[in-house]
Write a protein that holds these residues in place. Structure first.
Motif, short mmCIF file in Angstrom:
data_model
loop_
_atom_site.label_atom_id
_atom_site.label_comp_id
_atom_site.label_asym_id
_atom_site.label_seq_id
_atom_site.Cartn_x
_atom_site.Cartn_y
_atom_site.Cartn_z
N TYR A 268 -7.93 -60.87 40.58
CA TYR A 268 -7.31 -62.16 40.91
C TYR A 268 -8.32 -63.21 41.35
O TYR A 268 -7.95 -64.33 41.69
CB TYR A 268 -6.24 -61.95 41.99
N GLY A 269 -9.61 -62.82 41.43
CA GLY A 269 -10.64 -63.80 41.76
C GLY A 269 -10.51 -64.37 43.15
O GLY A 269 -10.79 -65.54 43.40
N VAL A 270 -10.05 -63.53 44.10
CA VAL A 270 -9.94 -63.97 45.50
C VAL A 270 -10.85 -63.08 46.34
O VAL A 270 -10.79 -61.86 46.27
CB VAL A 270 -8.48 -63.86 46.01
N ARG A 271 -11.73 -63.70 47.12
CA ARG A 271 -12.72 -62.94 47.89
C ARG A 271 -12.24 -62.76 49.32
O ARG A 271 -12.04 -63.75 50.02
CB ARG A 271 -14.06 -63.66 47.85
N PRO A 272 -12.03 -61.53 49.76
CA PRO A 272 -11.63 -61.30 51.15
C PRO A 272 -12.84 -61.41 52.07
O PRO A 272 -13.99 -61.30 51.61
CB PRO A 272 -11.07 -59.88 51.13
N ASP A 273 -12.60 -61.58 53.36
CA ASP A 273 -13.71 -61.56 54.32
C ASP A 273 -14.09 -60.12 54.67
O ASP A 273 -15.24 -59.80 54.92
CB ASP A 273 -13.29 -62.28 55.61
N LEU A 274 -13.05 -59.27 54.69
CA LEU A 274 -13.25 -57.85 54.98
C LEU A 274 -12.39 -57.04 54.02
O LEU A 274 -11.36 -57.53 53.52
CB LEU A 274 -12.82 -57.55 56.44
N VAL A 275 -12.79 -55.82 53.76
CA VAL A 275 -12.03 -54.96 52.84
C VAL A 275 -12.05 -53.53 53.35
O VAL A 275 -13.03 -53.09 53.98
CB VAL A 275 -12.64 -55.02 51.41
N ALA A 276 -10.93 -52.84 53.14
CA ALA A 276 -10.87 -51.39 53.38
C ALA A 276 -10.80 -50.72 52.01
O ALA A 276 -9.97 -51.13 51.17
CB ALA A 276 -9.64 -51.02 54.21
N LEU A 277 -11.66 -49.75 51.79
CA LEU A 277 -11.67 -49.01 50.53
C LEU A 277 -11.49 -47.53 50.84
O LEU A 277 -11.63 -47.10 52.00
CB LEU A 277 -13.01 -49.22 49.80
N GLY A 278 -11.15 -46.73 49.82
CA GLY A 278 -10.98 -45.30 50.04
C GLY A 278 -10.66 -44.62 48.73
O GLY A 278 -11.00 -45.14 47.66
N LYS A 279 -10.01 -43.47 48.81
CA LYS A 279 -9.50 -42.75 47.63
C LYS A 279 -10.56 -42.57 46.56
O LYS A 279 -11.40 -41.68 46.64
CB LYS A 279 -8.22 -43.43 47.13
N VAL A 280 -10.62 -43.42 45.53
CA VAL A 280 -11.54 -43.20 44.41
C VAL A 280 -12.99 -43.07 44.86
O VAL A 280 -13.75 -42.27 44.30
CB VAL A 280 -11.41 -44.34 43.36
N ILE A 281 -13.39 -43.78 45.93
CA ILE A 281 -14.82 -43.73 46.32
C ILE A 281 -15.21 -42.38 46.89
O ILE A 281 -16.38 -42.10 47.13
CB ILE A 281 -15.22 -44.87 47.28
N GLY A 282 -14.23 -41.51 47.12
CA GLY A 282 -14.55 -40.16 47.60
C GLY A 282 -14.39 -39.11 46.52
O GLY A 282 -14.73 -37.95 46.71
N GLY A 283 -13.83 -39.53 45.36
CA GLY A 283 -13.70 -38.60 44.23
C GLY A 283 -12.96 -37.32 44.59
O GLY A 283 -13.16 -36.28 43.98
N GLY A 284 -12.09 -37.40 45.61
CA GLY A 284 -11.31 -36.21 45.99
C GLY A 284 -11.75 -35.61 47.32
O GLY A 284 -11.06 -34.76 47.88
N LEU A 285 -12.89 -36.08 47.85
CA LEU A 285 -13.28 -35.66 49.20
C LEU A 285 -13.09 -36.84 50.15
O LEU A 285 -12.96 -37.98 49.69
CB LEU A 285 -14.73 -35.15 49.21
#
Ligand code: KE4
Length: 447
Positions: A268-285
């Motif tokens: 969507y071309g919108v830049r957040p100031d902060l982000v929470a990521l998870g799931k895929v970046i652990g590849g199952g761990l």
């Protein structure tokens, strides 16, 4: 009619071992599970205990092979037990699993994350999405000197007290949007707005223009089923944050790497100031992360006054799984196009069946996330999602499970695809869905 009932009467897969294991678990864990949605309470039947997984498939404790659309609730974008991930984890296993000090793969994975998600100029690894969203709000409060934050009805950001107000996912599944045990004081600074309704957000700001530290949002909602943002909704949130001096936090724990390689920020071309990521970046761990503008992340201990810590943060084994997963995604970027293409085909096939079988319903799909809603013609708000038929979803879930296809055991969740789902899996899924939706049509025709 008789023919369809005959089909439905096919021998149900054996679930004896799952049943025995679940009964044993009931004496040990609340609801017999270690996370509520796994208890199948919203859809009925025996919660399945899984013995193994490979590619697009799970094998349950009774040996039934299940075509998997839960995929660990999103992480398994490559499919289960991907060879590159298995090899990386096996190698790391032999070199030790937890050092209590920094490990070599932490910067490696962080640089990969940043290449996918440039708004995460700096970041910190944690172990769960709950930790990531908690920490992101703590940073926003420290940066602005304000205590209040706006979340959206039906959004789920993990189980930290302040988020368990009008939450989605398991909270909405069990119709308890607010959890017991959350003191009023913990929720005193939480403001709830309506997703896709900018007016409700502006009103929250207008009531307390100096008190709102941040907006936190699932930019593409997955925890009430999939609900995409309306055009300009996310940009509207960006503008309101800028106008009122608040920070925009994207909770992309689920949507990251799923709605696009760079998540909703890229799509969507919108830049957040902060982000929470998870799931895929652990590849199952267990890997999650909070990150964002370098000046904001500079507030985090030990550099700054915002305390956050974790024994397993940056865990070498989890870093190995995450790094191997993102390495695969960088090596073969066509994965995103393949998985999104399959998801689009599946959604189109399901819509065709709903129309042909004259069963009211809609399929929302974006990237490799999708949800089928019954009894409604559009789902673009949480209210729409709440109007969808939970009973028809449960019927659909059970019919598909009888045919060896595992969907999320709740209408308030997203289903996913992996790169291991091919045309074969799609054909099988649509054939089963045709029978399952026919069954729903027959059920409706019954006096
Ligand atoms: P965890 O603490 O469960 O790792 O992540 C919390 C979280 C935060 N933000 C979003 C957008 C999320 O979807 C989640 C967790 N997702 C659920 C499924 N809707 C995890 C599965 C479960 O609760 O058992």
């Amino acid at each position: 009619m008789r023919d369809s009932r005959m089909k439905e009467a096919r021998a149900l897969p054996a679930t004896k071992r799952s049943l025995v294991l679940h009964e044993r678990a009931l004496g040990l864990f609340p609801g017999g599970v270690n996370s509520p949605v796994r208890a199948f309470l919203a859809v009925g039947g025996t919660p399945r205990t899984i013995a193994s997984a490979r590619g697009a498939y799970l094998k349950d404790a009774d040996g039934n092979e299940l075509l998997d659309y839960v995929l660990g609730w999103g992480p398994m974008l490559l499919g289960h037990a991907h060879p590159a991930v298995v090899l990386a984890v096996e190698r790391q296993l032999r070199d030790g699993t937890l050092f209590g000090m920094s490990s070599q793969l932490e910067p490696e994975l962080a640089e990969r994350v940043r290449r996918f998600y440039p708004a995460a100029e700096r970041l910190r690894f944690v172990s769960t999405g709950t930790e990531a969203t908690m920490a992101a709000i703590r940073v926003a409060r420290a940066a602005t000197g304000r205590d209040g934050f706006i979340k959206f009805d039906g959004n789920y950001h993990g189980h930290a007290d302040a988020f368990l107000i009008r939450g989605g996912s398991g909270l909405a599944t069990f119709g308890v949007p607010d959890s017991a045990g959350v003191p009023a004081s913990a929720a005193a600074d939480t403001r709830v707005a309506s997703f896709n309704d900018l007016g409700s957000v502006e009103a929250a700001f207008a009531r307390e223009p100096e008190r709102i530290a941040a907006i936190i949002v699932e930019p593409v909602v997955g925890n009430m089923g999939v609900i995409p943002p309306k055009t300009d909704f996310l940009q509207g949130l960006r503008n309101l944050c800028d106008r009122y001096g608040a920070l925009l936090v994207f909770d992309e724990v689920m949507s990251g790497f799923r709605v696009a390689r760079g998540g909703a920020a890229e799509r969507y071309g919108v830049r957040p100031d902060l982000v929470a990521l998870g799931k895929v970046i652990g590849g199952g761990l267990p890997v999650a992360a909070f990150g964002g503008r370098a000046d904001l992340m500079g507030l985090v201990a030990p550099e700054g006054p915002v305390y956050q810590a974790g024994t397993y943060s940056g865990n070498p084994l989890a870093m190995a799984a995450g790094d191997a997963t993102l390495a695969q995604l960088e090596k073969d970027p066509a994965i995103f196009r393949r998985v999104e293409g399959c998801t689009t085909l599946l959604a189109a096939g399901l819509r065709e069946i709903l129309t042909r079988r004259k069963v009211p319903g809609v399929v929302n799909a974006i990237g490799s996330m999708w949800t089928i809603f019954f009894g409604v013609s559009e789902v673009s708000s949480i209210e729409d999602a709440r109007r969808a038929s939970r009973d028809d979803y449960a019927r659909f879930f059970q019919s598909m499970l009888e045919r060896g296809i595992l969907l999320p055991p709740s209408a308030c969740e997203s289903a996913f695809l992996s790169d291991a789902h091919s045309e074969t899996e799609l054909d099988r899924t649509l054939e089963a869905a045709d029978e399952a939706i026919e069954g729903i049509a027959c059920h409706k025709d019954r006096p």
